[in-house]
Enzyme design. Structure first.
Site, PDB file in Angstrom:
ATOM      1  N   LYS A 154       0.773  -1.008   0.004  1.00  0.00           N
ATOM      2  CA  LYS A 154      -0.024  -0.050  -0.076  1.00  0.00           C
ATOM      3  C   LYS A 154       0.833   1.152  -0.020  1.00  0.00           C
ATOM      4  CE  LYS A 154      -3.720  -2.346   2.595  1.00  0.00           C
ATOM      5  NZ  LYS A 154      -4.339  -2.511   3.797  1.00  0.00           N
ATOM      6  N   THR A 181      -7.123  -4.977   6.659  1.00  0.00           N
ATOM      7  CA  THR A 181      -6.664  -6.031   6.825  1.00  0.00           C
ATOM      8  C   THR A 181      -5.809  -5.936   8.115  1.00  0.00           C
ATOM      9  OG1 THR A 181      -5.346  -6.000   5.046  1.00  0.00           O
ATOM     10  CG2 THR A 181      -7.199  -7.462   5.039  1.00  0.00           C
ATOM     11  N   ALA A 223      -2.873  -7.993  10.018  1.00  0.00           N
ATOM     12  CA  ALA A 223      -2.051  -9.137   9.920  1.00  0.00           C
ATOM     13  C   ALA A 223      -2.440 -10.223  10.910  1.00  0.00           C
ATOM     14  CB  ALA A 223      -0.477  -8.874   9.811  1.00  0.00           C
ATOM     15  N   LYS A 236      -5.124   6.314   2.923  1.00  0.00           N
ATOM     16  CA  LYS A 236      -5.695   6.111   4.314  1.00  0.00           C
ATOM     17  C   LYS A 236      -4.548   6.056   5.370  1.00  0.00           C
ATOM     18  CE  LYS A 236      -4.084   1.649   4.920  1.00  0.00           C
ATOM     19  NZ  LYS A 236      -3.570   0.895   6.007  1.00  0.00           N
ATOM     20  N   ASP A 281     -10.726   0.429   4.536  1.00  0.00           N
ATOM     21  CA  ASP A 281      -9.449   0.559   5.100  1.00  0.00           C
ATOM     22  C   ASP A 281      -9.211   1.826   6.014  1.00  0.00           C
ATOM     23  OD1 ASP A 281      -6.902  -0.636   5.563  1.00  0.00           O
ATOM     24  OD2 ASP A 281      -6.333  -0.529   3.204  1.00  0.00           O
ATOM     25  N   SER A 329      -3.133  -0.264  14.290  1.00  0.00           N
ATOM     26  CA  SER A 329      -2.446   0.492  13.228  1.00  0.00           C
ATOM     27  C   SER A 329      -1.229   1.074  13.748  1.00  0.00           C
ATOM     28  CB  SER A 329      -3.557   1.530  12.631  1.00  0.00           C
ATOM     29  OG  SER A 329      -2.923   2.534  11.856  1.00  0.00           O
ATOM     30  N   ARG A 330      -0.258   0.968  12.785  1.00  0.00           N
ATOM     31  CA  ARG A 330       1.189   1.612  13.373  1.00  0.00           C
ATOM     32  C   ARG A 330       0.988   3.064  13.058  1.00  0.00           C
ATOM     33  NH1 ARG A 330       3.377  -3.345  11.236  1.00  0.00           N
ATOM     34  NH2 ARG A 330       3.788  -2.402   9.110  1.00  0.00           N
ATOM     35  N   ASN A 331       0.177   3.513  12.016  1.00  0.00           N
ATOM     36  CA  ASN A 331       0.057   4.697  11.461  1.00  0.00           C
ATOM     37  C   ASN A 331      -0.556   5.590  12.635  1.00  0.00           C
ATOM     38  OD1 ASN A 331       1.415   4.885   8.690  1.00  0.00           O
ATOM     39  ND2 ASN A 331      -0.132   3.028   8.347  1.00  0.00           N
ATOM     40  N   GLU A 370       4.287   3.219   7.122  1.00  0.00           N
ATOM     41  CA  GLU A 370       4.161   3.293   5.736  1.00  0.00           C
ATOM     42  C   GLU A 370       3.730   4.693   5.491  1.00  0.00           C
ATOM     43  OE1 GLU A 370       5.045   2.090   3.204  1.00  0.00           O
ATOM     44  OE2 GLU A 370       5.029   0.043   3.291  1.00  0.00           O
TER      45      GLU A 370
END
Length: 339
Positions: free
Chosen positions: A110, A141, A143, A195, A248, A258-260, A285
């Site tokens: 992504k 999604t 993981a 996103k 998403d 979510s790391r973001n 990301e």
């Protein structure tokens, strides 16, 4: 396993690549999983699980680990790329001379190309030529949930209808994993990049302490920015109301897996960018995606004020609260305005 009868070769043995490989293998397919670090692959083979990211999910017997890239690529015509967006082109150039003549490529990456903001389809065409079938999967999604077999749904777009149907057959599992084919190749790619940026903003808002109202407003206006950029690229607006867009976006903006989002929360609480990245400990990301999306928006003349303010925080040293106040202080306008 015969060297030439795997259903899929997965390139990228991080958390998401491993989760997708597990999902494919759980569907009864022989799958080869390759990673760039031979020691990591040897550990996965020894443990028969990804202890670093997915410690409680054992590998199915049909999931095969491979450290030799040529062997991995010879195993299947279908190649699934699951690597960070900033190395996507590099990986494609690495695999090109080793791919089978009948190869088909799908990615779960992504993002956009680093520095240029190009869509990954353009990077793939430049690296691999115009003849190879291409596809992308994207959607809400995490993981860990995917690997655990919890219900999940994604969008799938491809340049070739038969490739799309074949991938849907490989991935779709009526018990836990729904795969929706979407003809909008551009929109499905774009949603996953934008996103990530908005999720950082949502995290900042929560880190500052602005509350649920502000978070929801930011998500909604972030969807507007996503749709606006998509329209400039010729994407179908309905795509952004689907799994690769709204789905998403909501997931990444609202859940601390979510790391973001977690990265943004740290910035909102006053942590500097480098310290926040170090604390996350994995690729964020959205950090690179912010620069890439901004480059693309500027090239197309699309106004994206949320993206711009997040960029100012990440790359220009602006304080998260000041960025939020800049957005709140924008001129009054019609909700459906194009800027």
């Amino acid at each position: 396993m015969n060297a030439l009868n795997a259903a899929m070769t997965v390139i990228g043995a991080g958390s998401y690549g491993t989760a997708l490989a597990i999902t494919l293998a759980r569907n009864g397919h022989h799958v080869v999983l390759w990673g760039h670090d031979p020691k990591h692959i040897a550990t996965l083979q020894h443990d028969r699980c990804n202890a670093a990211f997915l410690p409680d999910v054992p590998f199915p017997d049909t999931l095969h680990l491979e450290s030799d890239l040529a062997t991995a690529l010879a195993a299947s015509r279908d190649i699934l790329i699951v690597v960070p967006s900033h190395v996507f082109g590099q990986v494609l150039r690495q695999i090109k001379p080793l791919m089978r003549p009948d190869a088909r490529l799908v990615w779960a990456t992504k993002g956009l190309e680093a520095e240029t903001g190009r869509l990954l389809q353009d990077v793939a065409r430049e690296a691999l030529g115009d003849d190879i079938p291409l596809a992308v999967i994207s959607g809400p999604t995490f993981a860990k949930e995917l690997a655990a077999g919890l219900p999940t749904a994604i969008s799938l777009a491809a340049t070739d209808p038969q490739f799309a149907e074949d991938l849907q057959h490989l991935l779709h599992c009526g018990k836990s994993f729904r795969v929706y084919i979407n003809p909008d190749f551009i929109g499905v790619q774009l949603g996953g990049a934008v996103k990530n940026v908005i999720a950082i903003g949502a995290g900042m808002s929560d880190g500052i302490g602005f509350g649920a109202n502000a978070r929801t407003a930011l998500i909604t206006r972030g969807l507007v920015e996503m749709s606006r950029l998509g329209a400039a690229l010729g994407a179908d607006p309905e795509t952004f109301m689907g799994m690769a867009g709204l789905g998403d976006l909501v997931l990444t903006c609202t859940d601390n897996q979510s790391r973001n989002r977690r990265f943004g929360m740290m910035l909102g609480q006053g942590m500097d960018v480098q310290s926040a990245q170090d604390k996350i400990g994995q690729v964020v990301e959205g950090y690179r995606n912010t620069k890439e999306v901004r480059v693309l928006a500027q090239r197309l003349g699309v106004e994206m004020p949320i993206t711009e303010e997040i960029y100012q925080v990440l790359y220009c040293g602006k304080i998260a609260r000041e960025a939020a106040l800049t957005l709140l202080g924008r001129a009054r306008k019609d909700e459906r305005s194009s800027n």
